[in-house]
Structure formats: structure tokens, C-alpha cells
Enzyme design. Structure first.
Site, PDB file in Angstrom:
ATOM      1  N   LYS A 205      41.237  38.920  53.411  1.00 18.80           N
ATOM      2  CA  LYS A 205      42.552  38.821  53.913  1.00 18.80           C
ATOM      3  C   LYS A 205      42.009  38.916  55.500  1.00 18.80           C
ATOM      4  O   LYS A 205      42.427  38.197  56.227  1.00 18.80           O
ATOM      5  CB  LYS A 205      43.339  39.827  53.591  1.00 18.80           C
ATOM      6  CG  LYS A 205      44.606  39.802  54.578  1.00 18.80           C
ATOM      7  CD  LYS A 205      45.582  40.874  53.909  1.00 18.80           C
ATOM      8  CE  LYS A 205      46.928  40.841  54.969  1.00 18.80           C
ATOM      9  NZ  LYS A 205      47.917  41.781  54.702  1.00 18.80           N
ATOM     10  N   GLU A 211      31.775  45.104  53.476  1.00 18.84           N
ATOM     11  CA  GLU A 211      31.026  44.677  52.260  1.00 18.84           C
ATOM     12  C   GLU A 211      30.824  43.306  52.173  1.00 18.84           C
ATOM     13  O   GLU A 211      30.136  42.673  51.579  1.00 18.84           O
ATOM     14  CB  GLU A 211      31.700  45.391  51.037  1.00 18.84           C
ATOM     15  CG  GLU A 211      31.730  47.019  51.060  1.00 18.84           C
ATOM     16  CD  GLU A 211      33.050  47.726  51.674  1.00 18.84           C
ATOM     17  OE1 GLU A 211      33.542  47.024  52.775  1.00 18.84           O
ATOM     18  OE2 GLU A 211      33.420  48.767  51.394  1.00 18.84           O
ATOM     19  N   GLY A 265      46.843  43.152  50.644  1.00 17.83           N
ATOM     20  CA  GLY A 265      45.672  42.976  49.830  1.00 17.83           C
ATOM     21  C   GLY A 265      45.732  43.231  48.066  1.00 17.83           C
ATOM     22  O   GLY A 265      45.442  42.242  47.375  1.00 17.83           O
ATOM     23  N   ARG A 266      46.689  44.173  47.947  1.00 16.20           N
ATOM     24  CA  ARG A 266      46.517  44.625  46.314  1.00 16.20           C
ATOM     25  C   ARG A 266      47.655  43.698  45.568  1.00 16.20           C
ATOM     26  O   ARG A 266      47.914  43.658  44.510  1.00 16.20           O
ATOM     27  CB  ARG A 266      46.690  45.827  46.185  1.00 16.20           C
ATOM     28  CG  ARG A 266      47.738  46.617  46.956  1.00 16.20           C
ATOM     29  CD  ARG A 266      47.881  48.181  47.078  1.00 16.20           C
ATOM     30  NE  ARG A 266      48.855  48.749  47.831  1.00 16.20           N
ATOM     31  CZ  ARG A 266      48.732  49.069  49.017  1.00 16.20           C
ATOM     32  NH1 ARG A 266      47.681  48.645  49.762  1.00 16.20           N
ATOM     33  NH2 ARG A 266      49.706  49.719  49.945  1.00 16.20           N
ATOM     34  N   GLU A 351      46.739  53.092  45.755  1.00 12.08           N
ATOM     35  CA  GLU A 351      46.746  52.643  47.100  1.00 12.08           C
ATOM     36  C   GLU A 351      48.076  52.607  47.721  1.00 12.08           C
ATOM     37  O   GLU A 351      48.311  52.792  48.884  1.00 12.08           O
ATOM     38  CB  GLU A 351      45.768  51.585  47.571  1.00 12.08           C
ATOM     39  CG  GLU A 351      45.282  51.124  48.808  1.00 12.08           C
ATOM     40  CD  GLU A 351      44.269  49.952  48.832  1.00 12.08           C
ATOM     41  OE1 GLU A 351      42.955  50.513  49.146  1.00 12.08           O
ATOM     42  OE2 GLU A 351      44.612  48.965  48.989  1.00 12.08           O
ATOM     43  N   HIS A 382      37.467  56.817  21.908  1.00 10.95           N
ATOM     44  CA  HIS A 382      36.221  57.542  21.523  1.00 10.95           C
ATOM     45  C   HIS A 382      35.576  58.239  22.669  1.00 10.95           C
ATOM     46  O   HIS A 382      34.619  58.544  22.697  1.00 10.95           O
ATOM     47  CB  HIS A 382      35.292  56.635  20.752  1.00 10.95           C
ATOM     48  CG  HIS A 382      35.786  56.376  19.308  1.00 10.95           C
ATOM     49  ND1 HIS A 382      35.505  56.713  18.013  1.00 10.95           N
ATOM     50  CD2 HIS A 382      36.572  55.149  19.006  1.00 10.95           C
ATOM     51  CE1 HIS A 382      36.094  56.371  17.268  1.00 10.95           C
ATOM     52  NE2 HIS A 382      36.824  55.028  17.741  1.00 10.95           N
ATOM     53  N   LYS A 510      36.053  54.264  56.433  1.00  9.32           N
ATOM     54  CA  LYS A 510      35.129  53.056  57.109  1.00  9.32           C
ATOM     55  C   LYS A 510      34.532  53.338  58.396  1.00  9.32           C
ATOM     56  O   LYS A 510      33.556  52.971  58.697  1.00  9.32           O
ATOM     57  CB  LYS A 510      36.236  51.926  57.404  1.00  9.32           C
ATOM     58  CG  LYS A 510      36.480  51.369  56.037  1.00  9.32           C
ATOM     59  CD  LYS A 510      37.566  50.174  56.348  1.00  9.32           C
ATOM     60  CE  LYS A 510      38.670  49.705  55.273  1.00  9.32           C
ATOM     61  NZ  LYS A 510      39.412  48.583  55.540  1.00  9.32           N
TER      62      LYS A 510
END
Ligand code: F6P
Length: 545
Positions: A205, A211, A265-266, A351, A382, A510
Site C-alpha cells: 500500500k 521488508e 491493509g488488512r 491488528e 493432535h 519499526k
């Protein structure tokens, strides 16, 4: 501990002290038709919430809470494009991304639907070309591998949906998602690929995320080394709101698919960020995904609150968290293709609602977003179900299951379904000390041995679960499910009085990481941090030497 002035909150508190000791197995014995009362559906999607510690009185009061919090008005404000993301002064309009072409959604006096449709049209043309093989690389070959480079919402949504809809994939194309800045992610992905047939989708965005830019830069270097700089134009596209940064990176703006700051973003998989999905399943099916979400939007906008799926799911969550003390939620899809759903919902929920300050700047006085985790059934059974069944914490669970599998092995699907039904039943009913002792005696154990082992085999039960059942996991159904969770999170954030659409909590780390990066290679000791961090930097430097 209440969001004060809500009087229904106090009433719920009082009700909770009465209802806390109630056993669901008794509720089911007294009301065999609980399922009839406590389930709701939209099309093929059914929510059974009868295995919660609720009665009609609980639901009535929870609905009163939602009304008192102004849910209907706030919901309408969101759909209308009001700037409900107050700390960023932004509208929240992921719903506009899946709107019908003839709808009108105004942002600052402009109907944004034509712009959305124009990007959709470009996405259609591009995805058609890649799929048909008409989009060729620098050496004239069609694409075989698509690498989405992004992180957070620019990765989790597309990665989850692309995997969820594996049965609908194009035969020739393989999809890869690189998010972590850990170099092994991009290095190991590139190691198996041929530059001549690889398409990179750089999804960000802001186009400033460390990253993503690091991974995209490494990918571009790899491509340029093999095919030369002009090849970038044929092998890189960008999905972003930031045209200037895309150009600066070296991607032709003609190969950029735009979205806007009112898309969080999400919540962005419905936007250009969904390009990898469109390439994987074809644009018509991508539109079915949007249509499923649109159907849930309509449901959320128009259904009465007491029959409204996202509202019910949200209120049950509030009841479990704030009145019965649950601090976590498990997301348990009985579908291998949905194994990334828990990670996706982790960002969406944590978030959004992992906040402790209300919109007016005051501290929250009740628990907000829960810890969310999960895995695909039956794997989780399990691993961590032991704690869900017998641990000291109550962990409400959402089970998701399709009546029909899309794979060839229906006998496996029946086993999957049997497990998906058995777990909520066991969690609800449990097993008493007497039942466990009787079972051990029936197995031939001595009375002493049965008495010794019985407490370990007690299941307290009374553990709340929701079950989401649907016919099969097609794009339309998946769209409905994802929009259901988006709106659930909105409702909960509203009741807690927080801004579900900002994410200031990711900023501090950050900034510190940016400061630390040069210090890792600088000569001499670091003194700018706390004693622990300074010492760790020194240790790392020594170990790297
Ligand atoms: O982690 C914070 C965040 O801003 C997320 O909300 C977002 O999804 C992610 O970073 C990626 O951001 P971008 O798409 O700008 O690279």
C-alpha cells in the site's frame, strides 16, 4: 470493568453472575430445540451458535448492548464513506471495493465506484493475458510462476485466498508468497524459478515497507542479472497507492494497479492487492469472491440485528470475552486449503482490536480483542486441543466445515466431517467424574485403579463453540465468510469504543529497527539503548566476527 455509560453492560454483568454456573448440557436437555433457536443462515452459509452459554435473555440483552452502542448508525456511516477511522482521518471503504457497478459511494464529494471499476477492468485484462499466455516475458515465454512480494495485509489475504481456492487454479501457473525479510524466504523461492517465466507482483500500500522493498530489490537484482534491466518491465508489476514510490523503484506506472488510502491493509484483498488471486482463479471467479462478500455486506446492512450473522458472532464473542472471561479464540477450519485462515484472521482481528485506548483518548476499562490462534482440523486436535478440552482457560472456538469436499477422496471428507462435529459436541458435553469412572470400570479396571485415573479423564465441558457450515468452499462462499469476520470485528471494536482501523502499535518497533540496523555493523560499542539491547548488539557483533 465496563465501557461506561452503557447500561445494558451492567445488566449483562448481573446476568452473567447468574448464568456463569449454567451447564450447556443442561440447557440442551431442557431445550432440545436449541439449534432451531440459535442458528442463522445466509444462503449456503449457516452459523450454529447454540453451543454457547446463552439463553434468549442473553441474546436480547446483547442486542440491546449493540443498539445502545449505536451499531446501526455507525455501520451506516462506514458504508457511506464517513471518516470513521478517526486517528488517521480516513474513510473505511473496503465494502466499496466489492460494490456493484451501479452503486454510488461518495468520498469527499466524489463517487469512487468508477475508479474502482476502472482498476478492476485493468486487473481483468492483465489476469486474462497472464493466464492465456499472451503476457510473455523478456524472452517471449508465457509466465509459469507468480511471486507475490508483500507483507501483512499485502500478503496474508492473497496468500490465504490463493491457497483456499486451490481447486480452481490455472494448471500452468504456480504461486509463491514472500513476506519475511529473512533472506532465506526470497532466496529459497528464487532458487527454484526460471527468470524467463517468473512474474513478480510487488504488493505494498505504502511502497515504503522495509521488508517488501528489500525482497523486491533482491528479486529485481536476480532478474536483471539473468535477463538485463529492460526485462523488469515484463516481469514486475506493482499494487500500491503510491505511484511516486513505484516509479522510483523502477516499475512502469503503466504496470501499477492502484488502490486508495481508504482501504486498510488488512482489508485490502478485495482491491488490486487481490491481483494474484485473479491470476490464480481467473477474473470471473475473483468477481464471485467479491459477490460473496457483497452478499454479506448486504446482509449486515439490512438484516435485523437479532438475525444478523456478523452481529451475532460479535456479540457472542463479547459475551465470552467480557462476561465469561475468555481471553483467546481458536479458529478451526476443517479444510486443509483454509490452513492459512487463522494467520489471516490474526492480523484482521488482533491488528484491528488489539487496542487499549478508546476513541476519546481514555483508557479502555474492559478486555478488548482476544488472542487469536488456530490450525486446520484435524491437525490441531493432535496439538493444542488438549488445552481447549482440559486446560484451566476457557477458549471459545469457531469450527468451519464444508458439507462437500472438492477433492476426490470423499471417504476422507466424511472422516473430516465426523471429527469437526465430534469436537464441538465433546467441548459442550464434557465427561463427568462419575461417567469417567463408570467407563473405566466397564473397561475392566479395578475400582481402585478406576478411582485413581478417573479425575484425569474428566472433561469439564461447557466450552463454547460456533460452527460455520457451508456446502463447499467456492469463491462466493469464501467471500461471505471473510466479510462475515470483517464485520464481526467492526461490531466488537465499536462496542469497545476503539478505532478498529488504525495500527499505531506496529510503529515503535519499526522505528527502533531502523536505528539498530546501522549499529549492527558500526565500530565501537552501542550505548543508545537500554542495557539489555546494548549488550545484545555487542554479543551479536562478537558472534558475527
Ligand atoms: O504491519 C503494519 C502494516 O501497516 C499492515 O497494516 C499492513 O498490512 C502491512 O504493514 C504492509 O503495509 P504495506 O502494504 O504498506 O507494505
Amino acid at each position: 470493568m465496563t465501557p461506561d455509560p452503557l447500561t445494558s453492560w451492567h445488566k449483562l454483568d448481573t446476568l452473567a453472575s447468574k448464568q456463569r454456573p449454567v451447564l450447556m448440557r443442561d440447557l440442551f436437555a431442557a431445550e432440545p430445540d436449541r439449534f432451531q433457536r440459535f442458528h442463522e443462515r445466509e444462503g449456503d452459509l449457516l452459523l450454529d451458535y447454540s453451543k454457547n452459554r446463552v439463553t434468549g435473555e442473553t441474546i436480547d440483552l446483547l442486542i440491546e448492548l449493540a443498539k445502545e452502542a449505536g451499531l446501526e448508525e455507525s455501520r451506516d456511516r462506514m458504508f457511506a464513506g464517513d471518516k470513521i477511522n478517526a486517528t488517521e482521518r480516513r474513510a473505511v471503504l473496503h465494502t466499496a471495493l466489492r460494490a456493484a457497478p451501479d452503486q454510488e459511494v461518495m468520498v469527499e464529494g466524489e463517487n469512487v465506484i468508477p475508479r474502482i471499476m476502472a482498476v478492476r477492468e485493468r486487473m481483468r485484462l492483465f489476469s486474462d493475458c497472464v493466464r492465456s499466455g499472451h503476457w510473455t516475458g523478456a524472452t517471449g515465454k508465457p509466465m509459469r510462476d507468480v511471486v507475490n512480494i508483500g507483507i501483512g495485509g499485502s500478503d496474508l489475504g492473497p496468500a490465504m485466498v490463493v491457497e483456499a481456492l486451490t481447486p480452481f487454479h490455472h494448471d500452468r501457473l504456480k504461486f509463491h508468497f514472500v513476506s519475511n525479510v529473512d533472506g532465506s524466504a526470497i532466496h529459497e523461492t528464487l532458487a527454484g524459478l526460471d527468470p524467463a517465466t517468473t512474474l513478480f507482483i510487488v504488493a505494498s500500500k505504502t511502497f515504503t515497507t522495509q521488508e517488501t522493498i528489500a525482497n523486491a530489490t533482491t528479486a529485481r537484482g536476480w532478474l536483471v542479472e539473468a535477463l538485463g534491466a529492460p526485462a523488469v518491465a515484463k516481469h514486475f508489476v506493482a499494487l500500491s497507492t503510491n505511484g511516486a514510490k513505484v516509479r522510483e523503484f523502477g516499475i512502469d506506472p503503466a504496470h501499477m494497479f492502484e488502490f486508495w488510502d481508504w482501504v486498510g491493509g488488512r482489508f485490502s484483498l478485495w482491491s488490486a492487492i487481490g491481483l494474484s488471486i485473479a491470476v490464480a482463479i481467473g477474473f470471473d471467479r475473483f468477481e464471485q469472491l467479491l459477490a460473496g462478500a457483497r452478499r454479506m455486506d448486504e446482509h449486515f446492512r439490512t438484516r435485523s440485528l437479532d438475525r444478523n450473522l456478523p452481529v451475532i458472532l460479535a456479540l457472542i464473542g463479547i459475551w465470552n470475552a467480557n462476561f465469561l472471561g475468555a481471553g483467546a479464540v481458536a479458529i478451526l477450519p476443517y479444510d486443509q486449503h483454509l490452513r492459512k485462515l487463522p494467520a489471516y484472521l490474526q492480523q484482521l482481528d488482533m491488528e484491528s482490536n488489539g487496542k487499549s485506548v478508546r476513541l476519546d483518548g481514555s483508557a479502555t476499562t474492559c478486555a478488548t480483542g482476544p488472542v487469536l490462534f488456530g490450525d486446520a482440523g484435524t491437525n490441531g486436535q493432535h496439538a493444542f486441543y488438549q488445552m481447549i478440552h482440559q486446560g484451566t482457560q476457557m477458549i471459545p472456538c469457531d469450527f468451519l466445515l464444508a458439507a462437500q469436499g472438492l477433492g476426490p477422496l470423499d471417504n476422507h471428507h466424511l472422516m473430516l466431517l465426523a471429527n469437526a462435529l465430534a469436537q464441538p459436541e465433546a467441548l459442550m458435553r464434557g465427561k463427568t467424574l462419575d461417567e469417567s469412572q463408570a467407563e473405566l470400570l466397564a473397561d475392566g479396571l479395578s475400582p481402585d485403579e478406576a478411582e485413581r485415573l478417573a479425575p484425569h479423564r474428566v472433561f469439564p465441558g461447557n466450552r463454547p463453540t460456533n460452527t460455520l457450515l457451508y456446502k463447499c468452499l467456492d469463491p462466493h462462499t469464501l467471500g461471505m465468510i471473510l466479510a462475515l469476520y470483517e464485520h464481526k470485528i467492526f461490531v466488537q471494536g465499536l462496542i469497545w469504543g476503539i478505532d478498529s482501523f488504525d495500527q499505531w502499535g506496529v510503529e515503535l518497533g519499526k522505528i527502533l529497527a531502523k536505528a539498530i540496523l546501522p549499529e549492527l555493523t558500526a565500530p565501537g560499542p552501542t550505548t543508545d539503548h537500554d542495557g539489555s539491547t546494548n549488550a545484545l548488539i555487542a554479543e551479536i557483533k562478537q558472534l558475527r566476527n
